[in-house]
Scaffold this motif. Structure first.
Motif, PDB file in Angstrom:
ATOM      1  N   GLU A 360       0.833  -1.197   0.000  1.00 55.03           N
ATOM      2  CA  GLU A 360       0.000   0.000   0.000  1.00 55.03           C
ATOM      3  C   GLU A 360       0.873   1.255   0.000  1.00 55.03           C
ATOM      4  OE1 GLU A 360      -3.261   0.297   2.707  1.00 55.03           O
ATOM      5  OE2 GLU A 360      -3.502  -1.887   2.850  1.00 55.03           O
ATOM      6  N   GLY A 361       0.396   2.290  -0.708  1.00 61.60           N
ATOM      7  CA  GLY A 361       1.113   3.568  -0.725  1.00 61.60           C
ATOM      8  C   GLY A 361       0.775   4.400   0.498  1.00 61.60           C
ATOM      9  N   TRP A 362       1.568   5.433   0.703  1.00 65.25           N
ATOM     10  CA  TRP A 362       1.360   6.287   1.883  1.00 65.25           C
ATOM     11  C   TRP A 362       0.022   7.023   1.827  1.00 65.25           C
ATOM     12  CZ3 TRP A 362       3.928   5.795   6.210  1.00 65.25           C
ATOM     13  CH2 TRP A 362       5.212   5.253   6.184  1.00 65.25           C
ATOM     14  N   ASP A 363      -0.414   7.387   0.643  1.00 63.34           N
ATOM     15  CA  ASP A 363      -1.709   8.064   0.532  1.00 63.34           C
ATOM     16  C   ASP A 363      -2.838   7.145   0.970  1.00 63.34           C
ATOM     17  OD1 ASP A 363      -0.476  10.342  -0.374  1.00 63.34           O
ATOM     18  OD2 ASP A 363      -0.844   9.926  -2.503  1.00 63.34           O
ATOM     19  N   ASP A 364      -2.742   5.866   0.584  1.00 58.52           N
ATOM     20  CA  ASP A 364      -3.772   4.905   0.988  1.00 58.52           C
ATOM     21  C   ASP A 364      -3.751   4.685   2.497  1.00 58.52           C
ATOM     22  OD1 ASP A 364      -4.523   4.591  -1.652  1.00 58.52           O
ATOM     23  OD2 ASP A 364      -3.150   2.915  -1.995  1.00 58.52           O
ATOM     24  N   ILE A 365      -2.524   4.624   3.055  1.00 57.36           N
ATOM     25  CA  ILE A 365      -2.411   4.433   4.504  1.00 57.36           C
ATOM     26  C   ILE A 365      -3.022   5.620   5.234  1.00 57.36           C
ATOM     27  CG2 ILE A 365      -0.754   4.290   6.407  1.00 57.36           C
ATOM     28  CD1 ILE A 365       1.090   2.723   4.484  1.00 57.36           C
ATOM     29  N   GLU A 366      -2.726   6.830   4.751  1.00 61.43           N
ATOM     30  CA  GLU A 366      -3.278   8.028   5.379  1.00 61.43           C
ATOM     31  C   GLU A 366      -4.813   8.024   5.316  1.00 61.43           C
ATOM     32  OE1 GLU A 366      -2.511  12.867   5.378  1.00 61.43           O
ATOM     33  OE2 GLU A 366      -1.646  11.608   3.796  1.00 61.43           O
ATOM     34  N   ALA A 367      -5.364   7.609   4.157  1.00 66.89           N
ATOM     35  CA  ALA A 367      -6.822   7.553   4.019  1.00 66.89           C
ATOM     36  C   ALA A 367      -7.416   6.531   4.976  1.00 66.89           C
ATOM     37  CB  ALA A 367      -7.181   7.216   2.569  1.00 66.89           C
ATOM     38  N   THR A 368      -6.750   5.383   5.138  1.00 70.00           N
ATOM     39  CA  THR A 368      -7.237   4.342   6.046  1.00 70.00           C
ATOM     40  C   THR A 368      -7.255   4.840   7.486  1.00 70.00           C
ATOM     41  OG1 THR A 368      -6.387   2.603   4.588  1.00 70.00           O
ATOM     42  CG2 THR A 368      -6.816   1.996   6.882  1.00 70.00           C
ATOM     43  N   LEU A 369      -6.182   5.546   7.883  1.00 70.44           N
ATOM     44  CA  LEU A 369      -6.107   6.059   9.247  1.00 70.44           C
ATOM     45  C   LEU A 369      -7.156   7.147   9.488  1.00 70.44           C
ATOM     46  CD1 LEU A 369      -2.223   6.205   9.653  1.00 70.44           C
ATOM     47  CD2 LEU A 369      -3.791   4.703  10.888  1.00 70.44           C
ATOM     48  N   GLU A 370      -7.398   7.992   8.494  1.00 69.18           N
ATOM     49  CA  GLU A 370      -8.427   9.019   8.648  1.00 69.18           C
ATOM     50  C   GLU A 370      -9.813   8.374   8.807  1.00 69.18           C
ATOM     51  OE1 GLU A 370      -8.016  11.465   5.205  1.00 69.18           O
ATOM     52  OE2 GLU A 370      -6.295  12.594   6.014  1.00 69.18           O
ATOM     53  N   GLU A 371     -10.035   7.315   8.056  1.00 73.67           N
ATOM     54  CA  GLU A 371     -11.308   6.606   8.181  1.00 73.67           C
ATOM     55  C   GLU A 371     -11.438   5.978   9.564  1.00 73.67           C
ATOM     56  OE1 GLU A 371     -13.548   2.727   6.189  1.00 73.67           O
ATOM     57  OE2 GLU A 371     -11.890   3.687   5.118  1.00 73.67           O
ATOM     58  N   GLY A 372     -10.316   5.406  10.043  1.00 72.14           N
ATOM     59  CA  GLY A 372     -10.341   4.804  11.367  1.00 72.14           C
ATOM     60  C   GLY A 372     -10.583   5.831  12.458  1.00 72.14           C
ATOM     61  N   ALA A 373     -10.020   7.036  12.294  1.00 75.54           N
ATOM     62  CA  ALA A 373     -10.231   8.100  13.280  1.00 75.54           C
ATOM     63  C   ALA A 373     -11.701   8.501  13.330  1.00 75.54           C
ATOM     64  CB  ALA A 373      -9.354   9.294  12.943  1.00 75.54           C
ATOM     65  N   GLU A 374     -12.341   8.541  12.155  1.00 78.71           N
ATOM     66  CA  GLU A 374     -13.763   8.904  12.110  1.00 78.71           C
ATOM     67  C   GLU A 374     -14.614   7.860  12.827  1.00 78.71           C
ATOM     68  OE1 GLU A 374     -14.630   9.369   8.015  1.00 78.71           O
ATOM     69  OE2 GLU A 374     -13.502  11.261   7.797  1.00 78.71           O
ATOM     70  N   ARG A 375     -14.141   6.622  12.801  1.00 78.34           N
ATOM     71  CA  ARG A 375     -14.883   5.546  13.482  1.00 78.34           C
ATOM     72  C   ARG A 375     -14.530   5.449  14.956  1.00 78.34           C
ATOM     73  NH1 ARG A 375     -12.794   0.962   9.850  1.00 78.34           N
ATOM     74  NH2 ARG A 375     -13.547  -0.328  11.583  1.00 78.34           N
ATOM     75  N   GLY A 376     -13.601   6.315  15.440  1.00 75.71           N
ATOM     76  CA  GLY A 376     -13.277   6.360  16.860  1.00 75.71           C
ATOM     77  C   GLY A 376     -12.246   5.365  17.312  1.00 75.71           C
ATOM     78  N   ILE A 377     -11.433   4.836  16.389  1.00 74.34           N
ATOM     79  CA  ILE A 377     -10.370   3.900  16.771  1.00 74.34           C
ATOM     80  C   ILE A 377      -9.220   4.697  17.393  1.00 74.34           C
ATOM     81  CG2 ILE A 377      -8.700   2.229  15.908  1.00 74.34           C
ATOM     82  CD1 ILE A 377     -10.658   1.614  13.632  1.00 74.34           C
ATOM     83  N   PRO A 378      -8.853   4.430  18.680  1.00 75.36           N
ATOM     84  CA  PRO A 378      -7.845   5.239  19.393  1.00 75.36           C
ATOM     85  C   PRO A 378      -6.506   5.345  18.653  1.00 75.36           C
ATOM     86  CG  PRO A 378      -8.997   3.809  20.916  1.00 75.36           C
ATOM     87  CD  PRO A 378      -9.439   3.396  19.540  1.00 75.36           C
TER      88      PRO A 378
END
Length: 699
Positions: A360-378
């Motif tokens: 995975e590229g860094w842009d995809d990783i960043e998008a995944t983490l942003e999605e996780g933050a929206e779902r409340g993953i610490p």
């Protein structure tokens, strides 16, 4: 009015365009005069010889000089000049830029193996920093360690805090900055908008605005008039539309400007075709004009200025130490935050590492983490930034932001932070050692001031008494009195009868001595051996009226010994040689028909007076009165005049090693070691040592 001694930001903006016309000039050599004046000798295909001058001392300037305005090259180049020569020889001048609207110029030089930037700070105490391609300081004239910036070898060069650029601001930003002021219009322009006093007043005159008008009384009409005047000034600078002027008062130069100024209308003025030419002419004339009071070298040194300088350095060093402490503590806090949030950080690192291994590229990783933050993953919420270039993820751990290398585990990341804290602590220890040295310097200056004042009191009380010998070696503070003399550009000494003897170090100096300084009543000396210096026994100084002198035999013998000692006789390891003496009219540059004379060589015609089997012995010492300086030459001339001496003969130690040995011996003999460092450094001692190996003679 006082003469201008520093170029303004407006001056530098006008100079940059003209200096860039020399782009492509090739560097031949670099020189350093008196620790604050740099000279770059370059060659331009169209213009020929180009002399770029940068001065950052009491006078602050940067321009190309007429070769006739350039002083002869100084003696042996110091380390800073040698470093510049190594980096810049054969490099192309690639241009110069003004940093923002500050009094800072960045000169760029390009070479196949490495590029170099030279940053000239033409403000405050003044400085020059030499930077490599990465912006790291290779060497600088002055070391600066402040909370806000660092200029020191091995560190990234730190520019001063950004200043407002008044020529690039919008009208709304201009009005906001003016209205933030609590003073009058001219002072706001001078300080808040960085124009300085002269151009602040000039802008008011051009805008037809009262200088002392309070900001609270300024209206839209005032602001529009001032902004328009600033715009016209900026346009002329950008377009290179200059009408340079040198201003004079009572036949003395007092200012140089890129345009005629209304504020200078009452002064006599001279027009020039280019601003660079005007600047060069101005500073050349400023340098040649006599000071109001001529120093005799016996006036009271400016101890207060030196004390203030040392106190400023201590303040800077204290600021640096405080900054190191804060930085080390911050690194430790980051490491402890990692351990305190071990599981959370480990989860973040594992997530990023698994994603990278999966391609995975860094842009995809960043998008995944942003999605996780929206779902409340610490773990995802803790991520505040991703640097794809460095491969780091910055996490917020209870208010502490920590950059984490995703390629390493938690322990390794924490260990790196602890190592960085330790490295910073070591820098702090170095700064603490430096501050102790500075405090010693400060104390030494204070002691010299006390000693000088005590001497003054003694002089007043003992005017009618015979002077007593002073034990300079045991004094805790030795006052420094070092006037400059023309002959210090050469080898020199005063004979035991107080006649001056000067000798050349190379072919150029040999030529200069004969052509410029040899008078009809002097005596010319040279060795029989090839490779000796031109040596002249002076009857009178350059400004004195010529007179016939009957030189004592002692002075003649000492001049002959000087000629022998600094010749190839010493370099060949021989302990004696022959010399001869002739009158100046027997010395000629005209060879016999069909012959050729090398540079620095001369034809001698007529009878010669010979001095046979002259000892190649030299003494170096430190003189404390009436001047404080290193002296060197024939033992009979030097030893009676110096507070301490060392005698040398041809031997095994290279010139620079022998100089260091002498320096250590001198430091051991003087109670005031700081005095020895200031007046008798190894570099200065080396100037008086013959070329070749030497040994110290223990008597």
């Amino acid at each position: 009015m006082d003469a201008k001694r520093e170029l303004t930001s407006v001056d530098l903006a006008a100079l940059v365009a003209e200096l860039n016309r020399y782009e492509g000039a090739k560097v031949d050599k670099a020189y350093l005069y008196d620790d604050d004046l740099l000279r770059f000798r370059m060659r331009d295909f169209d213009r020929g010889r180009v002399e770029l001058m940068i001065e950052v001392g009491e006078v602050k300037r940067a321009h190309v000089a007429d070769p006739d305005h350039v002083a002869d090259a100084p003696g042996r180049p110091p380390n800073f000049a040698m470093m510049l020569r190594n980096r810049l020889s054969g490099a192309d001048f690639a241009g110069v830029e003004q940093y923002e609207f500050d009094r800072i110029l960045e000169f760029t030089f390009e070479r196949d193996d490495e590029n170099t930037r030279i940053v000239a700070e033409l403000f405050g105490q003044g400085n020059v920093a030499v930077l490599d391609e990465a912006g790291e300081v290779v060497q600088s004239l002055e070391t600066v360690r402040l909370k806000s910036r660092t200029v020191a070898p091995g560190s990234q060069y730190g520019f001063p805090e950004s200043r407002l650029h008044p020529l690039e601001m919008s009208y709304d930003a201009f009005v906001r900055r003016m209205e933030e002021s609590d003073t009058d219009v001219v002072r706001t322009l001078a300080t808040q908008l960085n124009f300085g006093g002269l151009y602040g007043e000039e802008l008011c005159s051009r805008a037809n605005v009262e200088k002392t008008l309070d900001i609270t009384e300024a209206d839209e009409e005032v602001y529009e008039a001032l902004y328009d005047a600033i715009g016209r000034l900026g346009d002329r600078l950008r377009e290179g539309d200059v009408e340079p002027r040198v201003y004079l008062e009572d036949d003395h130069v007092v200012d140089v400007t890129p345009f005629p100024l209304e504020e200078r209308e009452g002064l006599a003025q001279e027009a020039y075709d280019s601003f660079n030419t005007a600047v060069d002419e101005y500073f050349n004339r400023l340098q040649r004009e006599p000071e109001e009071e001529t120093s005799t070298g016996t006036e009271r040194p400016d101890f207060e200025a030196e004390i203030a300088k040392q106190e400023r350095i201590i303040e800077q060093q204290e600021g640096a130490i405080e900054g190191f402490e804060e930085q080390a503590e911050a690194e430790r806090e980051r490491a402890e935050a990692l351990y305190a949030n071990y599981d959370l950080v480990d989860d973040i690192i594992s997530t990023v590492r698994d994603a990278r291994e999966a391609g995975e590229g860094w842009d995809d990783i960043e998008a995944t983490l942003e999605e996780g933050a929206e779902r409340g993953i610490p773990a995802a919420e803790a991520v505040v930034d991703i640097d794809s270039k460095e491969g780091t993820v910055t996490v917020d751990l209870d208010g502490t932001r920590v950059p984490v290398d995703a390629a390493m585990g938690v322990e390794k990341n924490a260990d790196e932070l602890y190592k960085e804290a330790k490295r910073v602590e070591e820098k702090k220890e170095g700064a603490q050692a430096a501050i102790e040295n500075t405090r010693e310097e400060l104390e030494a200056v204070k002691q010299r001031r006390e000693a000088w004042e005590a001497d003054d009191d003694e002089d007043e009380a003992d005017d009618d008494e015979e002077p007593e010998d002073v034990d300079w070696l045991s004094r805790s503070s030795v006052p420094i009195k070092q006037p400059e003399h023309w002959y210090e550009d050469f080898r020199w000494f005063h004979t035991s009868d107080d006649f001056l003897v000067v000798g050349g170090r190379n072919a150029d100096e040999n030529e200069a001595l004969v052509k410029k300084y040899m008078e009809s009543n002097d005596r010319f000396f040279h060795t029989q051996a090839h490779g000796g210096p031109v040596t002249i026994l002076k009857a009178t100084g350059p400004s004195e009226k010529a007179r016939d002198v009957d030189f004592p035999d002692s002075s003649l013998r000492e001049a002959a010994q000087f000629a022998v000692a600094y010749s190839s006789v010493w370099k060949d390891g021989r302990f004696a040689g022959d010399a001869y003496m002739v009158d100046p009219d027997q010395v000629s540059k005209t060879p016999e028909s069909g012959e050729y004379i090398e540079k620095g060589g001369f034809v001698i015609r007529g009878d010669r007076t010979y001095f046979r089997d002259v000892s190649a012995s030299v003494t170096v010492g430190i003189q404390c009165e009436p001047e404080t300086r290193v002296v060197g030459g024939p033992p009979a001339a030097i030893e009676p005049k110096a507070a301490t001496t060392l005698r040398l003969e041809p031997g095994k130690y290279a010139q620079n090693d022998a100089a260091k040995l002498c320096y250590r011996r001198f430091k051991e003999q003087f109670a005031d070691e700081s005095f020895v460092r200031k007046v008798a450094s190894p570099d200065r001692i080396q100037e008086f040592l013959p070329p070749g190996g030497s040994d110290i003679v223990d008597e």
